[in-house]
Design an enzyme around this catalytic site. Structure first.
Site, short mmCIF file in Angstrom:
data_model
loop_
_atom_site.label_atom_id
_atom_site.label_comp_id
_atom_site.label_asym_id
_atom_site.label_seq_id
_atom_site.Cartn_x
_atom_site.Cartn_y
_atom_site.Cartn_z
N HIS A 72 0.81 -1.22 0.00
CA HIS A 72 0.00 0.00 0.00
C HIS A 72 0.85 1.27 0.00
O HIS A 72 0.72 2.14 -0.86
CB HIS A 72 -0.91 0.04 1.22
CG HIS A 72 -1.80 -1.15 1.38
ND1 HIS A 72 -2.20 -1.92 0.32
CD2 HIS A 72 -2.37 -1.69 2.49
CE1 HIS A 72 -2.98 -2.89 0.77
NE2 HIS A 72 -3.09 -2.77 2.08
N LYS B 101 -0.96 -1.26 14.03
CA LYS B 101 -2.22 -1.66 14.65
C LYS B 101 -2.26 -1.17 16.09
O LYS B 101 -1.23 -0.92 16.71
CB LYS B 101 -2.35 -3.19 14.64
CG LYS B 101 -2.30 -3.83 13.26
CD LYS B 101 -3.57 -3.59 12.48
CE LYS B 101 -3.56 -4.38 11.18
NZ LYS B 101 -4.80 -4.17 10.40
#
Length: 743
Positions: A269, A362
């Site tokens: 990404h 995360k």
């Protein structure tokens, strides 16, 4: 709204105004493998239904096969329920929607695709439909929503049994991951290349389909007049590409623990975004070959990554999640990073020394994604600062002039300080990508060349951090500044060097599974590991320094002083006769000296017992020992000094309250201990800080609180004597086992 705005620059390549290649009407067969899985259920069938609604009047005819390993009598009903749940676009009336859904259901069927014969039968069914409709075949689209290990076999079966008739196209869609590193990606690419042409493969990255990440090149092109003069090292301070998530990875551990955040997010990404921000603009945005070539040129210009250009972390609960989902015991420790920041540079004159930061993780404090180009005087992004210029608005986007929440801030500035663009019609990423696959627009996907170039860039770093212990962070708002980073030249580091968190689930000592790790503690080098391997590393480091010293001068001088450990490697220096069990020399002999080939006449224990007395000033033991040091140790500078740290922060026998100047130029002194035996003999800070290398060894769970406290002390203090250890010309290294480090 804020999230979508901040994601605007996370944009892989898309051509929003390019005309799709004109194609003659014909029959299209769509085959989704893994058709009842989670991805197909949530996104794929909805995407293909919207493709059908958009193309129903185009002259094409369709048939949709849901493929899977299960027999039809088990999965047909499951597929039927999935298909009933698809939704029509908002601009379609209820009556029209009902008709379209009924047609879509009638044109969809489940088919078992497990054996070679199953694929042969599929091809026969497609040929039969073509004959029944008396239409030419336009093409066949296979969507492989299956694990990557199945790609090669399926591609081979498609190639041998399911190729379309002459003149029709074949498109095979592959979901990431496309390998684990350069070597595995190369193997997979070779296997697929034996069955499929590169132009027949569509490696999908769902971020390439997000509208909010689909406008970079178009935006750069339309605003070239303003951007071209300032899109270089003379004006750009740095580039930041960020994707922060608040969620954990529960339910995905089996996949995530093999890949981690770098492989899962940065390698694909964020790397795509980086190439789109830095690549040379193509002459024609609709020319897929030119776009992909320009992206490849950036990959070949990237400077290699080293460990000093990355920091990694892991949220605290991750270990428990791994142990639970992978059925591991409590002594299992995963080093998979859930947070990473990486500093990259492009070796081109245009971007010379411009830092490019890629950050993702995360369990962070907010859910946000953005790419920011920070200029040396202003901030610029697709949320363009009104201090820069008013951007041209693409026909599929609109400018937002009114904001429901007036208090929204972006990168520290009020939202009203920006020109804001948003899509006129919100579209789901997979729906967008499916339409581009159907149109054959390959510039929205990852070519084989670009894939291998990306892995070639990332693989050395991934190999290099394999043995690094990630910084453990609590997760969410409790992270505070633990993950803040600083750029120093071409290196990247954490600003806050506190690396300690109480982590009970990290207990256990399965030493066969782990290696020692490198890190930082109090601005100095830190080595950590399970106790046995840590001691092995320490011994190896001492040996390395010894070999170097002997090669240089023929001698090596080691001073061992103080420190307690669970293994009783070394006892605190104390005034105990050398022959007694509790003496430092006795302990050294049992745990070190008997294993090292050193002549005993080269070992100089402290003369704590003179005239049948212990540590009496009149016996001049300190003077005698200092004379030995001056006689045998060149410039009184030991090659290696090994220290321990007491519960109260003392080192050697230098206790709280003492300062370096208290002992002047003396190298050996008598001290008073607050505990028995009270009389001690010790090297001074003057002697310790002359050493070329000083090692501080801290081991055992009971030392965890000491480590916590030391991590919080920023300056030298008499409360913690170890803080005065600062080698004048040498280096300080902390050796900590995991129990001391993590508790």
């Amino acid at each position: 709204m804020l999230l979508s705005l901040l994601l605007l620059l996370l944009a892989p390549l898309c051509v929003t105004t390019a005309q799709d290649e004109a194609r003659k009407p014909g029959h299209v067969s769509v085959i989704i493998l893994g058709s009842t899985g989670d991805l197909a259920r949530k996104y794929l069938w909805q995407g293909f239904f919207e493709l059908y609604t958009n193309q129903v009047n185009s002259g094409h005819s369709f048939f949709f096969y849901g493929g899977g390993l299960s027999p039809a009598n088990k999965s047909s009903l499951v597929l039927f329920e999935i298909l009933k749940a698809v939704n029509c676009p908002k601009d379609v009336s209820k009556e029209r929607c009902a008709i379209l859904k009924e047609q879509f259901l009638r044109l969809s069927r489940y088919k078992q695709l497990k054996t070679l014969e199953d694929y042969q039968d599929l091809s026969k069914n497609i040929q039969k439909q073509l004959q029944q409709e008396d239409m030419a075949e336009a093409g066949r689209l296979f969507y492989l929503s299956v694990p990557a290990f199945a790609y090669a076999e399926i591609a081979d079966r498609i190639n041998n049994t399911c190729r379309p008739s002459k003149g029709a196209w074949l498109r095979v869609v592959l979901e990431k991951p496309f390998g684990h590193d350069f070597k595995s990606a190369q193997v997979l690419a070779t296997q697929l290349g034996n069955s499929l042409k590169d132009e027949e493969m569509y490696r999908i990255d769902h971020y390439l389909g997000k509208q909010v990440v689909a406008n970079i090149l178009q935006f750069r092109m339309e605003n070239k007049k303003h951007l071209h003069p300032i899109w270089n090292k003379h004006y750009i301070e740095r580039v930041e590409i960020v994707l922060k998530e608040t969620l954990d990875v529960k339910g995905r551990i089996a996949f995530y623990d093999q890949y981690g955040v770098i492989r899962d997010v940065l390698q694909n990404h964020l790397t795509e975004v980086m190439t789109l921000l830095t690549m040379r603009l193509p002459l024609n945005l609709s020319n897929s070959r030119e776009v992909l070539t320009n992206k490849l040129n950036i990959f070949t210009s990237l400077l290699p990554l080293s460990k000093s250009q990355a920091v990694i972390g892991q949220y605290q609960a991750y270990q428990t999640e791994v142990q639970h989902e992978l059925n591991k015991t409590k002594d299992h420790v995963s080093l998979t990073p859930t947070f990473a920041a990486v500093l990259a540079h492009v070796d081109e004159a245009q971007y010379e020394d411009v830092p490019i930061l890629m950050i993702s993780g995360k369990q962070l404090d907010e859910r946000v994604g953005y790419a920011r180009v920070l200029f040396k005087d202003n901030v610029f992004s697709i949320l363009v600062s009104k201090n820069v210029f008013k951007p041209v608005v693409d026909s599929e986007w609109k400018e937002v002039t009114e904001h429901k929440d007036k208090n929204i801030t972006v990168l520290g500035l009020p939202i009203s300080d920006y020109y804001v663009q948003t899509p006129i019609v919100q579209k789901e990423a997979y729906t967008e990508l499916i339409s581009r696959i159907f149109a054959g627009r390959q510039n929205s996907f990852v070519s084989t060349e670009n894939l291998l170039a990306s892995w070639d860039f990332w693989s050395p770093l991934l190999t290099g951090i394999t043995t690094l212990f990630p910084r453990v962070y609590p997760g969410g708002n409790e992270n505070k500044d633990m993950l803040d980073i600083a750029v120093k030249g071409r290196d990247l580091s954490y600003i806050n060097e506190v690396v300690l968190i109480k982590q009970d689930q990290m207990g256990g000592q399965n030493v066969n599974n782990f290696q020692v790790m490198q890190g930082k503690f109090r601005s100095d080098e830190m080595v950590s590991g399970w106790t046995e391997e840590l001691i092995e590393k320490l011994a190896s480091d001492i040996e390395e320094v010894a070999e170097k010293a002997i090669l240089e001068s023929g001698v090596f001088h080691l001073a061992v002083s103080g420190g307690a450990s669970p293994l009783a490697l070394f006892h605190r220096l104390r005034c105990v006769p050398l022959t007694e069990f509790e003496s430092n020399f006795h302990s050294l002999h049992d745990h070190l000296l008997q294993h090292v080939k050193i002549p005993y006449y080269n070992i100089h224990p402290m003369p704590v017992q003179l005239n049948q007395r212990l540590c009496v000033e009149e016996d001049r033991g300190t003077w005698q020992y200092e004379e030995e040091i001056r006689k045998f140790v060149n410039a009184s500078s030991f090659h290696f000094v090994l220290l321990g740290v007491g519960y109260d922060g003392h080192i050697a026998s230098l206790f709280p309250g003492v300062k370096p100047e208290d002992h002047g130029e003396n190298m050996v002194v008598l001290t008073e201990s607050p505990v028995k035996p009270h009389q001690r003999m010790s090297l001074t800070f003057n002697a310790i800080n002359k050493a070329r290398k000083v090692a501080v060894l801290i081991i055992g769970k009971y030392k965890h609180e000491v480590v916590i406290q030391l991590s919080r002390v920023k300056e030298e203090t008499t409360q913690w004597p170890v803080t005065w250890v600062k080698p004048e010309k040498g280096s300080l290294v902390w050796y900590m086992d995991y129990e001391a480090l993590l508790g």
